[in-house]
Structures are given as C-alpha cells and as structure tokens.
Write a protein that holds these residues in place. Sequence first.
Motif: not given
Lengths: 149, 294
Positions: B171-172, B200-202, B211-213, B251-252
Amino acid sequence: MNFSLTDSPAQLTAAAKELAESNRISQKFGLTLSPTEASMLVQSRAEALRETGQIEFGGGTLKKLALAFCDSPFIQQSDWANTLSRLQAIFYELKNETADRLGDDALISRMATRFNGAAGGSLDALESTPPKQPLYPETGYGQEAVDEH
Amino acid sequence: MNTELLPQRSPLSMEEDLLAQEALWRLLRQQARLYAPESSSLPAETAAALAESIRLTLGADRNPRILLAPDLEEQFRLGRRRLEQKVELSRQLWRTACLTMPEMENRSLSDTLRSIGGFWKRYDPRFFAQNVPCDIDYQLSHPVSEQLQGVDYVNEWLRRLCLEQKFLSQFDPALARAIVARSCPDYRRLLVNLFEPVAVNALGLALLGEDPRSLSVPTPLRRRLETRFTALTDAESDAALRSGAKSLCAALGIEASQTTRYLDDLALGIRPRLRAAVEAGTLEYVFLEVSSPA
C-alpha cells in the motif's frame, strides 16, 4: 508424562553406601557412623534438600563433608552424626544463599576453615555465616556474626 | 508452526511412563553436570528448567515416546542441531523483518526488533532452550500461541511480523499511515498493531469489489457495507467475510498459503466487532475514511 524431581530410592541407597565408605577415613580420627546413623543422615539429607529447594544430581556431598570435617578438633564421636546432619543442612542453605556461585568443594573447604577458625567449632556461628563470607572470605565478612556467639 | 495441527500420539502406559522418567533423569543428570560441573546439587527451579529444556530439545513435550528411543543420546544431539538451525533461521527472519519495517513510526515495534536483535547473545539452547530472552511487546494481529517456546516462539513471531509487513508494503505508505492514525492517533507511542486497520479497510473494499489499494472507505461505500451486513446472519457474515478475504488476496496477487490463512483468520476475527457496530448503527469505526494524503 508425570515427571517429578524427587529422589529416587536408588539415589538414597547410593548415598548411604558412599557414606559408609567415608567411615574408613574418618575412623582414623576416632569418628565412625553406625549403619543406623548413616541411614538417618541420608534421610535428613533428603529433608535438607527439600527444605532448601535443592535437587542433588551427583551425590557425594555427605561423604565430602565427612572427609572435610573429620579431622576437626571440635568434633567428638558422640556428636559426629548430629554434627554431620547440621553440616549438610548448613551446606545446602549456603548453596542457596550464595546463589550456587561456589562449587561444592570450594564451599565445603570454606565452611571447614570457618568452623575450625573464626567460628570456634560452633555450628550456630557457622550457620549464621553471611553469604558474602564464603564468596569473599578474604574481606572478613561475617566476623560480627561470629563475635555474637 | 501450529501445534494444534500436530498428530496426537498414543499416551504412554504406566510402565512406559516410568521408563521415560528414568531416561529423562539420566539426561538431566548429564546436563546438570555440564551446567554446574563443580556442584552436585542445583536449585529445584534450575533443575526443572533444565528438564524442560531437554524435553523441548527432544520434542518430548509433543511426543514423550521419544524418551523411550534406544538411541536417546543421538536423538538429543539431533535435537540440538535442529535448535541451532532454528536459531540461524531466526537471524534471517529478523534481518528480513528489519529490512521490511513499514514506513511508519511505532516505538513498540522498533523496541521489540531491537530487543530481538540481542536474542542470540542471550539465548542458551544448550541448557535453557525454552527461554525467550528478549522483550516482545509489539502486538501482532494474531498472537503466537504460548505453547511455543524458545526459538520456536521467536521464529513464529517473526514469521507473522514479516507477513504483516509484507502485506503493508503493498500500500501507499502515506495512505497506510493515515489509516493507522485514524484508527489510533497516538499510534507512534502506543502498543498497537499497524497491520490490522489497514487490512480491515482493504478487506472492506474487497468485499465491495473496489480496489483495496485505495484503502479509504468513504461514506457511500460504508453505507453499502452497513446495509449488506445488517441483513446477514452470523454464518452468512462469516461466509461473506471469507469470500472478501479471498477477493482481497486475488486483488493483491497474494498466493502464499500462510498469508491467505492469516487474512482469512483476520476476516473471521472481525465478525463480532462488525456485528456489534452494525447493531450500534454504523461501521464508521470499523471501516475508516481518510482524505487523500498530500
């Protein structure tokens, strides 16, 4: 598996046998242990270990004590068994108090030196030896305790 | 290592138990002589610790039958070799953990890694293999089982930390920091886990096919999650969360089974919190919204 750190009967028998062997040397100084006294000492050894929370592995402590103290001018045949019983209790207490920083031979030798010297043959004086005394005998620690006796 | 997954062996008979105790005593006497060659006795606590170390070295804590092996001393030597290899592995894991630390400050994480850095100097696998002579304060998302001891505990702890940090690295950093700060403003000084709020947010975004990112869960998306979970039973919520964890991994591009299991556990673990939050009327404090960092 239930593992217990208590003495096995085989260890007790070995200790009694070892003690009987030390008789051969101590009798030169007029000190002997009867088989009953040897057996009593082995039992009191188990008690001393329990009370001080020590576990014995190698054996031979009683024999070493007997050999180190049998030439003391302060010990009579009539006190021999009781003296040895007290000595082993004091030995295990000092082992604990010195946090096992001294090996058996060194501690027994320092106990004997103190008993025959500053303690003047008094087991009470020997018992009140501060832990630092056997660790650093050259500093004179514990002289105050001896003076009280 | 998950000890619950190890096969259960048949218990020892009374006779075998006595033989095993005798064998342990033999090894213990041997070890006691090596540990304190000039002493014929040891404090009971030290003796008990030496016995525990022997059991761990042999693996007798899981399989007491090993104490009945005719080549017990050889088994003990092999056990020592295994421990040495594990110690070497812990060095590698520690290096990886240090190199992959997330770009966010957290005192308990840096203190813990510093303390583990001194583990090898203090760890004594010869006599006290069960000890963990370092301070491990940082809280993982999934704590390591207390059944693991010594270097096994440290290695499992480091493995999980590396896994969490590798996940965070996708992640960023500024966004991840913003999410963690939203979850716990004093995250730099407190004993908080850095992975969980981000994961959790992702997961929340993956549940919605987003997009989880992007990490932030804005109000409209959060409302969709609230609507969705309000209608679900516990079992349905579990199924939905597991499916969300799968989508997140896809997704990741996460394929490592340990990581997929970890995220699956995380997803199932948040269900009680999710239910309570849904009943309270908002998922605002579960799925966090942050504005894009500058």
